[in-house]
Motif scaffolding. Structure first.
Motif, short mmCIF file in Angstrom:
data_model
loop_
_atom_site.label_atom_id
_atom_site.label_comp_id
_atom_site.label_asym_id
_atom_site.label_seq_id
_atom_site.Cartn_x
_atom_site.Cartn_y
_atom_site.Cartn_z
N UNK A 85 1.15 -8.73 4.90
CA UNK A 85 0.64 -7.39 5.17
C UNK A 85 0.94 -6.95 6.60
N UNK A 86 0.79 -7.86 7.55
CA UNK A 86 1.05 -7.51 8.96
C UNK A 86 2.51 -7.13 9.20
N UNK A 87 3.44 -7.88 8.56
CA UNK A 87 4.86 -7.57 8.70
C UNK A 87 5.17 -6.20 8.08
N UNK A 88 4.52 -5.91 6.95
CA UNK A 88 4.72 -4.61 6.31
C UNK A 88 4.26 -3.49 7.24
N UNK A 89 3.11 -3.69 7.89
CA UNK A 89 2.59 -2.68 8.80
C UNK A 89 3.51 -2.50 10.01
N UNK A 90 4.02 -3.62 10.54
CA UNK A 90 4.93 -3.55 11.68
C UNK A 90 6.19 -2.76 11.32
N UNK A 104 3.08 5.56 0.49
CA UNK A 104 2.55 4.96 -0.75
C UNK A 104 2.70 3.45 -0.78
N UNK A 105 3.83 2.96 -0.24
CA UNK A 105 4.06 1.50 -0.20
C UNK A 105 2.95 0.81 0.57
N UNK A 106 2.53 1.42 1.67
CA UNK A 106 1.47 0.84 2.49
C UNK A 106 0.09 1.04 1.86
N UNK A 107 -0.19 2.26 1.43
CA UNK A 107 -1.52 2.57 0.88
C UNK A 107 -1.78 1.78 -0.40
N UNK A 108 -0.80 1.77 -1.32
CA UNK A 108 -0.98 1.02 -2.57
C UNK A 108 -0.95 -0.48 -2.30
N UNK A 109 -0.11 -0.91 -1.35
CA UNK A 109 -0.03 -2.33 -0.99
C UNK A 109 -1.36 -2.83 -0.47
N UNK A 110 -1.96 -2.06 0.44
CA UNK A 110 -3.29 -2.42 0.95
C UNK A 110 -4.29 -2.54 -0.21
N UNK A 111 -4.27 -1.56 -1.09
CA UNK A 111 -5.19 -1.54 -2.22
C UNK A 111 -4.99 -2.75 -3.13
N UNK A 130 -8.92 -2.58 1.00
CA UNK A 130 -9.25 -1.22 0.55
C UNK A 130 -9.68 -0.31 1.69
N UNK A 131 -10.38 -0.87 2.66
CA UNK A 131 -10.79 -0.07 3.83
C UNK A 131 -9.56 0.43 4.57
N UNK A 132 -8.58 -0.47 4.78
CA UNK A 132 -7.34 -0.10 5.47
C UNK A 132 -6.57 0.96 4.67
N UNK A 133 -6.62 0.84 3.34
CA UNK A 133 -5.94 1.81 2.48
C UNK A 133 -6.51 3.21 2.70
N UNK A 134 -7.84 3.31 2.77
CA UNK A 134 -8.49 4.61 2.98
C UNK A 134 -8.23 5.15 4.39
#
Length: 784
Positions: free
Chosen positions: A218-223, A237-244, A249-253
């Motif tokens: 997840x951290x690499x995706x965010x970077x 969407x890749x990040x929001x759905x990935x977080x979910x 879920x908090x990070x997604x929102x």
């Protein structure tokens, strides 16, 4: 400029400015000018109508065209496919004499968007057989279908085909390959394909973000996301759905909120579905309502994924009534199984399954998942008979059940302890070829074990072979323990460890129960410590209750008390109840009083505590104290649970209470039991009058013992079943000492196997051998 070109230009302009109402005047001018007979201009007109959502107008233009070409068909075909009208699309497709790559691709896109991925593959194979060459757009959609169902084998074949056609070098195809391999868990190949992409575009970087998310990085995706200069909706969407999907879920929102503030992009259906899913997981009803308000303000289409996500969110967040109102407005035509299941669960939580059944009945296209969800809903809500009826309806008028349906129905059979029903479902699973499914196999093990047929449970376990998962092993260990095969259960556990299959907390309940049943105190201590130290499993109340029971049955009441005082969690009703039961066996009045007091402080209306304490006094001859406890119980209006036994003959369940005078065959049952009683006494049976914990004379005590519910059930079963067949009796409380001894003699007298399942375990009687009694340990011998 020719009039045809002018009108074509006007139609293109109306599409660019997204003004659907500019098309009608142009259409009128075309007809007035007599230009409606030309194929080129009419194709443009039809395309304009289709892309602005006026598909019925596009269809009218198509039908009125005197001459059509392949583009005419493809324009309408694509419109139908993209809007999910797959039947109409297929009708147009079948009218085309020689479909081209656009025709085939439009159908593939339509099926892919509808989630009918297997049909997508079949369509692609047919396209190849017809020698129509796919385009890069065709391949990206087929690969998307592979990714959706994680079909790595098919994906690899498509990859090989793309290489042969020279299409694998296209960035869109390469990105789709990365996505397919990532979602199919083949990270190594995904990275290899990614490394070969020389000119990476935004879509490529989105694939990289998706790949990081798929592998849990997840951290690499965010970077990578933060480094991306040009973010499109897929990036967000890749990040929001990935977080979910990974539980963030908090990070997604938070990221969704950031997108609304910082980006000019508007969320699409995937964005909204993901954030509503996050709200559902967090049970954040208020945030979900705010997102719903945003959807209403922006007039976003709620007919598909977003509408289903809203229903799921409200259902999971305690807003079932709102979900129901929303569904009433939208209708059930687009309701998917995820939303239906969530709504079903929501109704189950509030104990009202009838509205869910009404929704189920209103669904037009009820697939196997919908039927299964409804059956599971009934099962979880305790409506086993309704589940059975619905399953019968499914076999008559619905789709063929799958492995999950059959596993659910086997659970129903387990709940009803109905061996006949279970065998019928087993037969159905063989006919459908799903008996080797791990879910069905595990359910079969559980069903046969609960129905008292431990040998069949063993046979099923043996057939699972290398596909055994931890649930299979745990189910078999639990079954063996419940049937008194403690040593065998522990041997199986050791094999499980040897195969490097990690046990869970439920496995250890089975292991500790096995130790309890065979009186292996030291082994029980060893496994309890192994659970904590080696497997890092924190003890639950069930594990602690097993240890208390283990010590108590072995007569180590001091150790049982010490364990309670030092156990890592607060002792509950089960813990004190286990100690109280042991005190009853060993007639320890002082400790029984302490245990009962603690139990009643937690659960003042617990009838078992009063009864057990009264029975301890009675067993010790302290009749006055026992009477005081029973009077206290009466004064406080605490009702004792009535002991009942039941037996299933054919498809009917017959229930008996002690001294039962209600059953229609009572005039035959009592003489039958009197005769059996006299015969087993001749064989050496001596009634255990101590089992009657009341101060009565000997004759009356014997009369009470003779008419215990399980004995009446056995007498009835002997009258109504063929010779040489096994008898299976169920009881809601523990079998008393006298019944345990009497049934051994009855089994020998009638030469029948008798299996009794009481509140804690199975008792097997065959001739004069009590099969349970590898577990006649110190505790069992005291009972005898």
């Amino acid at each position: 400029m020719p009039e045809v070109d002018i009108y074509a230009s006007l139609l293109q302009t109306s599409l660019k400015i997204k003004d659907p109402f500019a098309i009608k005047p142009v259409h009128a001018c075309i007809i007035k000018g007599g230009l409606h007979l030309g194929v080129f201009l009419m194709n443009n007109l039809m395309n304009a109508y289709a892309k602005t959502g006026f598909i019925s107008d596009a269809r009218r233009v198509f039908d009125e065209m005197p001459t059509k070409n392949i583009s005419s068909h493809n324009t309408l075909l694509s419109a139908y496919a993209k809007h999910g009208n797959i039947r109409q699309a297929l009708g147009i497709f079948n009218e085309i004499p020689e479909p081209d790559s656009v025709s085939w691709t439009a159908m593939i896109v339509g099926y892919n968007q509808m989630g009918r991925f297997e049909v997508t593959f079949r369509m692609f194979l047919q396209m190849i057989k017809c020698k129509v060459m796919p385009t890069e757009y065709t391949l990206t959609n087929v690969l998307a279908s592979c990714a959706a169902i994680e079909s790595l084998d098919i994906g690899k074949r498509i990859h090989s085909f793309a290489v042969k056609l020279g299409l694998s070098g296209y960035v869109s195809v390469a990105n789709s390959l990365v996505n397919m391999y990532a979602k199919s868990s083949d990270v190594k190949t995904a990275v290899a394909v990614l490394d070969r992409i020389k000119l990476k575009n935004t879509s490529t970087w989105n694939s990289i973000i998706s790949l990081h998310m798929q592998t849990g990085q997840v951290n690499q995706a965010l970077a990578q996301f933060e480094e991306l200069k040009e973010r499109d909706i897929v990036s967000w969407n890749s990040m929001i759905s990935g977080y979910n999907q990974h539980g963030f879920d908090v990070e997604s929102l938070k990221l969704f909120s950031e997108m609304l503030k910082e980006s000019k992009l508007k969320p699409d259906k995937y964005t909204l579905a993901s954030v509503l899913s996050a709200c559902a997981s967090l049970e954040k009803l208020e945030i979900g309502k705010q997102i719903h308000a945003y959807i209403i303000r922006t007039e976003f289409d709620t007919s598909g994924a977003v509408g289903n996500a809203l229903i799921s969110m409200y259902s999971k967040c305690g807003g079932v009534e709102i979900a129901q109102k929303f569904l009433h407005i939208c209708g059930t035509s687009t309701l998917n199984i995820i939303a239906f299941t969530a709504l079903l669960d929501g109704h189950i939580k509030i104990g009202d399954i009838n509205p869910a059944r009404k929704i189920f009945d209103s669904l037009k296209n009820r697939d196997v998942v919908a039927w299964t969800a409804m059956i599971v809903g009934y099962t979880q809500n305790g409506h086993n008979n309704e589940a059975m009826e619905l399953f019968r309806s499914m076999l008559k008028q619905g789709p063929m059940p799958n492995s999950y349906t059959l596993a659910a129905m086997l659970t129903v059979s387990s709940n009803l302890a109905s061996l006949n029903h279970g065998k019928q479902i087993h037969s159905t699973s063989i006919k459908l070829g799903v008996e080797s499914s791990i879910s069905v196999s595990n359910a079969l093990i559980n069903m046969y074990a609960k129905a008292g047929n431990i040998n069949s449970a063993k046979e099923v376990f043996g057939l699972v072979k290398w596909r055994k998962d931890s649930v299979s092993w745990t189910s078999m260990i639990m079954a063996l323990a419940q049937h008194g095969h403690g040593e065998e259960a522990l041997e199986l556990f050791e094999k499980m460890l040897a195969f490097n299959i990690k046990p869970d907390h439920i496995t250890y309940i089975g292991v500790l129960s096995a130790c309890t049943h065979v009186g292996l105190v030291e082994k029980g201590r060893f496994y309890y410590n192994m659970m904590k130290v080696d497997h890092k499993i924190e003890p639950t109340s069930s594990h602690c209750a097993c240890m208390i029971d283990l010590y108590g049955r072995a007569g180590l009441l001091g150790e049982a008390q010490s364990f309670i005082e030092t156990m890592p969690i607060e002792p509950d009703v089960i813990a004190w109840g286990s100690l109280l039961a042991s005190c009853k066996v060993h007639k320890n009045i002082e400790l029984a009083a302490i245990a009962a007091e603690k139990l009643l402080s937690i659960e003042p209306k617990n009838s078992g505590a009063y009864s057990a304490l009264a029975n301890v006094y009675s067993a010790s001859g302290k009749w006055e104290e026992a009477a005081k406890i029973r009077k206290s119980m009466k004064d406080r209006k605490v009702k004792k649970e009535q002991g009942i036994s039941w037996v299933q003959i054919k498809s009917e369940v017959h229930i008996f209470g002690a001294e039962d005078s209600i059953h229609p065959q009572r005039d035959e049952i009592y003489p039958k039991m009197d005769k059996i009683w006299e015969e087993i006494k001749k064989m050496g049976f001596e009634p255990d009058l101590a089992s009657v914990l009341h101060d009565l004379d000997q004759e009356l005590k014997e009369q009470i013992l003779k008419h215990h519910s399980e004995k009446l059930a056995i007498a009835f079963a002997l009258m109504n079943t063929p010779d040489n067949t096994s008898i299976r009796i169920m009881k809601n409380l523990r079998v008393c000492n006298d019944c345990h001894s009497a049934i051994k003699f009855i089994s020998k007298l009638v030469d029948r196997e008798i299996i009794v399942r009481d509140a804690t375990r199975f008792h097997h009687f065959k001739n004069d051998a009590n099969i349970l009694c590898p577990s006649i340990s110190l505790y069992a011998r005291k009972l005898m």
